[in-house]
Design a protein around this motif. Structure first.
Motif, PDB file in Angstrom:
ATOM      1  N   VAL A 288       1.254  -1.275  -0.098  1.00 52.18           N
ATOM      2  CA  VAL A 288       0.173   0.497  -0.049  1.00 52.18           C
ATOM      3  C   VAL A 288       1.102   1.256   0.013  1.00 52.18           C
ATOM      4  N   ALA A 289       1.599   1.183   1.043  1.00 51.89           N
ATOM      5  CA  ALA A 289       2.874   2.757   0.578  1.00 51.89           C
ATOM      6  C   ALA A 289       3.912   2.427  -0.154  1.00 51.89           C
ATOM      7  N   SER A 290       3.847   1.952  -0.535  1.00 48.27           N
ATOM      8  CA  SER A 290       4.854   1.738  -1.591  1.00 48.27           C
ATOM      9  C   SER A 290       3.693   2.225  -3.874  1.00 48.27           C
ATOM     10  N   ALA A 291       3.139   1.655  -3.933  1.00 48.72           N
ATOM     11  CA  ALA A 291       2.136   1.328  -4.512  1.00 48.72           C
ATOM     12  C   ALA A 291       0.949   2.392  -4.846  1.00 48.72           C
ATOM     13  N   ALA A 292       0.641   2.900  -3.108  1.00 40.95           N
ATOM     14  CA  ALA A 292      -0.929   4.073  -3.278  1.00 40.95           C
ATOM     15  C   ALA A 292      -1.237   4.648  -4.987  1.00 40.95           C
ATOM     16  N   CYS A 293      -0.114   5.765  -5.067  1.00 40.95           N
ATOM     17  CA  CYS A 293      -0.526   6.290  -6.611  1.00 40.95           C
ATOM     18  C   CYS A 293      -0.665   5.993  -7.437  1.00 40.95           C
ATOM     19  N   TYR A 294      -0.985   4.746  -8.000  1.00 44.18           N
ATOM     20  CA  TYR A 294      -1.349   3.928  -9.176  1.00 44.18           C
ATOM     21  C   TYR A 294      -1.869   2.350  -8.242  1.00 44.18           C
ATOM     22  N   LEU A 295      -2.391   2.484  -7.579  1.00 41.08           N
ATOM     23  CA  LEU A 295      -3.404   1.016  -7.031  1.00 41.08           C
ATOM     24  C   LEU A 295      -4.352   1.030  -7.559  1.00 41.08           C
ATOM     25  N   GLU A 296      -5.295  -0.560  -8.274  1.00 39.74           N
ATOM     26  CA  GLU A 296      -6.862   0.055  -8.223  1.00 39.74           C
ATOM     27  C   GLU A 296      -7.483   0.703  -6.846  1.00 39.74           C
ATOM     28  N   GLU A 297      -7.727   1.676  -7.305  1.00 35.63           N
ATOM     29  CA  GLU A 297      -8.510   2.134  -5.562  1.00 35.63           C
ATOM     30  C   GLU A 297      -9.177   1.161  -4.759  1.00 35.63           C
ATOM     31  N   GLU A 298      -9.877   0.152  -4.798  1.00 37.66           N
ATOM     32  CA  GLU A 298     -10.717  -0.732  -4.103  1.00 37.66           C
ATOM     33  C   GLU A 298      -9.720  -1.259  -3.606  1.00 37.66           C
ATOM     34  N   LEU A 299      -8.849  -1.606  -4.223  1.00 36.54           N
ATOM     35  CA  LEU A 299      -7.667  -2.912  -3.532  1.00 36.54           C
ATOM     36  C   LEU A 299      -6.697  -2.168  -2.751  1.00 36.54           C
ATOM     37  N   LEU A 300      -6.315  -1.155  -2.798  1.00 40.31           N
ATOM     38  CA  LEU A 300      -5.345  -0.105  -1.948  1.00 40.31           C
ATOM     39  C   LEU A 300      -6.086   0.394  -0.745  1.00 40.31           C
ATOM     40  N   LEU A 301      -8.087   0.839  -0.660  1.00 39.30           N
ATOM     41  CA  LEU A 301      -8.351   0.781   0.424  1.00 39.30           C
ATOM     42  C   LEU A 301      -8.046  -0.246   1.173  1.00 39.30           C
ATOM     43  N   ALA A 302      -8.710  -2.002   0.777  1.00 38.00           N
ATOM     44  CA  ALA A 302      -8.654  -2.944   1.085  1.00 38.00           C
ATOM     45  C   ALA A 302      -7.143  -3.178   2.347  1.00 38.00           C
ATOM     46  N   GLY A 303      -6.126  -2.990   1.558  1.00 36.28           N
ATOM     47  CA  GLY A 303      -4.983  -3.199   2.259  1.00 36.28           C
ATOM     48  C   GLY A 303      -5.480  -2.387   3.685  1.00 36.28           C
ATOM     49  N   ALA A 304      -5.988  -0.709   2.584  1.00 33.88           N
ATOM     50  CA  ALA A 304      -4.862  -0.080   4.172  1.00 33.88           C
ATOM     51  C   ALA A 304      -5.991  -0.238   5.036  1.00 33.88           C
ATOM     52  N   GLU A 305      -7.311  -0.673   4.775  1.00 30.44           N
ATOM     53  CA  GLU A 305      -8.129  -1.737   6.154  1.00 30.44           C
ATOM     54  C   GLU A 305      -7.687  -2.536   6.550  1.00 30.44           C
ATOM     55  N   LEU A 306      -7.101  -3.721   6.496  1.00 28.52           N
ATOM     56  CA  LEU A 306      -6.535  -4.346   6.757  1.00 28.52           C
ATOM     57  C   LEU A 306      -5.664  -4.282   7.744  1.00 28.52           C
ATOM     58  N   VAL A 307      -4.787  -3.265   7.362  1.00 21.96           N
ATOM     59  CA  VAL A 307      -3.847  -2.798   8.671  1.00 21.96           C
ATOM     60  C   VAL A 307      -3.866  -1.805   9.576  1.00 21.96           C
ATOM     61  N   TRP A 308      -5.102  -1.041   9.570  1.00 22.63           N
ATOM     62  CA  TRP A 308      -6.078  -0.214  10.437  1.00 22.63           C
ATOM     63  C   TRP A 308      -6.456  -1.179  11.485  1.00 22.63           C
ATOM     64  N   LYS A 309      -7.424  -2.398  10.747  1.00 31.42           N
ATOM     65  CA  LYS A 309      -7.850  -3.105  11.516  1.00 31.42           C
ATOM     66  C   LYS A 309      -7.069  -4.307  12.408  1.00 31.42           C
ATOM     67  N   ALA A 310      -5.903  -4.375  11.493  1.00 30.62           N
ATOM     68  CA  ALA A 310      -4.775  -5.956  12.546  1.00 30.62           C
ATOM     69  C   ALA A 310      -4.079  -4.659  13.652  1.00 30.62           C
ATOM     70  N   GLY A 311      -3.906  -3.043  13.622  1.00 31.82           N
ATOM     71  CA  GLY A 311      -3.204  -2.654  14.689  1.00 31.82           C
ATOM     72  C   GLY A 311      -1.865  -2.819  14.919  1.00 31.82           C
ATOM     73  N   ALA A 312      -1.581  -2.200  15.767  1.00 25.09           N
ATOM     74  CA  ALA A 312      -0.363  -2.276  15.804  1.00 25.09           C
ATOM     75  C   ALA A 312       1.150  -3.379  16.216  1.00 25.09           C
TER      76      ALA A 312
END
Length: 400
Positions: A288-312
């Motif tokens: 997500v961090a490296s490909a944020a500018c061009y990753l398909e947005e639905e997939l970008l959000l799915a990856g970011a949401e997992l990071v948020w759900k997992a926690g620290a």
């Protein structure tokens, strides 16, 4: 299963407080300066930074050593987050002197190769930092020689390979305007492009085709794109779309969440050595961090949401960028940079507060801080500063 919940810790409930964050950044800087010694530089933190005890102290490299600490302190000073008392140019010069007398660790020629020319683990990082603080023809010439030496490094990735030294070449081109840096960048880029497979990936020996940020496709793509007009227009136009498609093919998606394997050679098998990676260097946070500018947005959000759900990340991995809480937080900050959705900035700031808390907890346990850009406290301070400044870029990879 996309991640192992037991491998993470719940995020802090402490709210974002700008003044409190600024003060904690200053505290990290004060501790870092207090630990500095003009000859011995900074103490090593643990076996991770010392390559399992094999590295020669003091550590000097950009990844985990004096060059990375000096670069970070200079960034924080230039952006108004700290007043620095030590002579950073002298510290950079001492680090280079020590490296040349006795490199931190020997070159490794068997995969994964580690060369003394590399940006993160070799002399190139020390020369780049030294030049930024005290430009000289001698430093520029030495760095140019190493960039040319590293053009065909077999790792095909950021840490030891040509993508790292291409970042150095592009920075020197921007700082000096000297066209020899454009030639050096293009020499490396041509070979890197030649090694790119038709499926869009590069091989990182011995692990295979890697999606993650430290050794993978997204970072290589970004390094090539940062070349701007140095990269032929047809390649520049194709690359973001083809990389996005490649990452989409190997994503593991469940219930609107996404992660990526360490290697596509394992197809969609996420577990490796009894762990599912979800961090910057390997796994979905780095994708997500490296490909944020061009990753398909639905997939970008799915990856970011997992990071948020997992926690620290847990205390064992700590607050760091490479494999810790700050690195995962950059996935959220970069998602904000792509979407402009304030929710992602708020979430990134929550990770920043947690990372700063982990710095303090570890300092209480160790009796001192951990002095490393990519694996230590100063990296967490940079992430917090980026959250303050709303700077949705990853250190070194996206800005030098």
């Amino acid at each position: 299963m996309l991640y192992l919940p037991a491998a993470f810790e719940p995020l802090t409930d402490e709210p974002w407080d700008e003044e409190r964050v600024r003060e904690r950044i200053r505290m990290i800087v004060v501790d870092t300066e207090a630990a500095y010694e003009p000859v011995q530089l900074w103490p090593a933190s643990d076996e991770w930074d010392t390559s399992g005890g094999r590295a020669t102290l003091p550590l000097t490299r950009l990844y985990a050593g004096a060059a990375g600490v000096v670069w970070s302190l200079d960034v924080l000073r230039r952006r108004g987050h700290a007043e620095i008392q030590i002579d950073l140019a002298a510290a950079a010069a001492r680090a280079l002197e020590k490296w040349r007398a006795d490199p931190d660790r020997p070159e490794r020629r068997d995969p994964p190769m580690s060369t003394n020319a590399s940006l993160y683990f070799g002399e190139s990082g020390l020369l780049l930092v030294g030049y930024k603080l005290a430009p000289s023809t001698e430093l520029a010439d030495a760095l140019h020689s190493l960039v040319r030496q590293n053009w065909d490094c077999e790792t095909n990735e950021l840490m030891s390979g040509s993508p790292g030294t291409m970042l150095a070449a592009k920075a020197m081109l921007d700082w000096t305007g000297d066209e020899r840096w454009a030639d050096a960048w293009q020499e490396s880029a041509e070979e890197l492009w030649r090694r790119r497979y038709l499926d869009g990936f590069w091989t990182y020996p011995p692990y295979g085709k890697a999606p993650g940020a430290a050794h993978g496709i997204g970072t290589n793509t970004n390094v090539l794109l940062q070349g701007g007009d140095l990269l032929p227009a047809d390649r520049r136009d194709r690359l973001p779309t083809e990389t996005a498609e490649a990452l989409a093919r190997v994503a593991v998606v469940e219930d609107g969440l996404a992660n990526w394997p360490m290697s596509t050679d394992d197809c969609r098998e996420l577990e490796w050595q009894d762990e599912i990676r979800l961090q910057w260097c390997h796994g979905g946070a780095g994708v997500v961090a490296s490909a944020a500018c061009y990753l398909e947005e639905e997939l970008l959000l799915a990856g970011a949401e997992l990071v948020w759900k997992a926690g620290a990340q847990p205390m064992e991995k700590g607050p760091s960028i490479c494999h810790g809480t700050a690195g995962n937080g950059y996935a959220l900050l970069r998602t904000f940079g792509r979407t402009a959705d304030e929710r992602w900035l708020e979430r990134a700031r929550r990770f920043a507060v947690h990372a700063l808390d982990q710095v303090e907890r570890w300092r209480e346990l160790r009796g001192r801080g951990r002095y490393s850009l990519w694996t230590g406290d100063i990296g967490a301070a940079l992430f917090a500063a980026d959250c303050l400044d709303v700077n949705a870029r990853v250190p070194v990879v996206d800005y030098l």
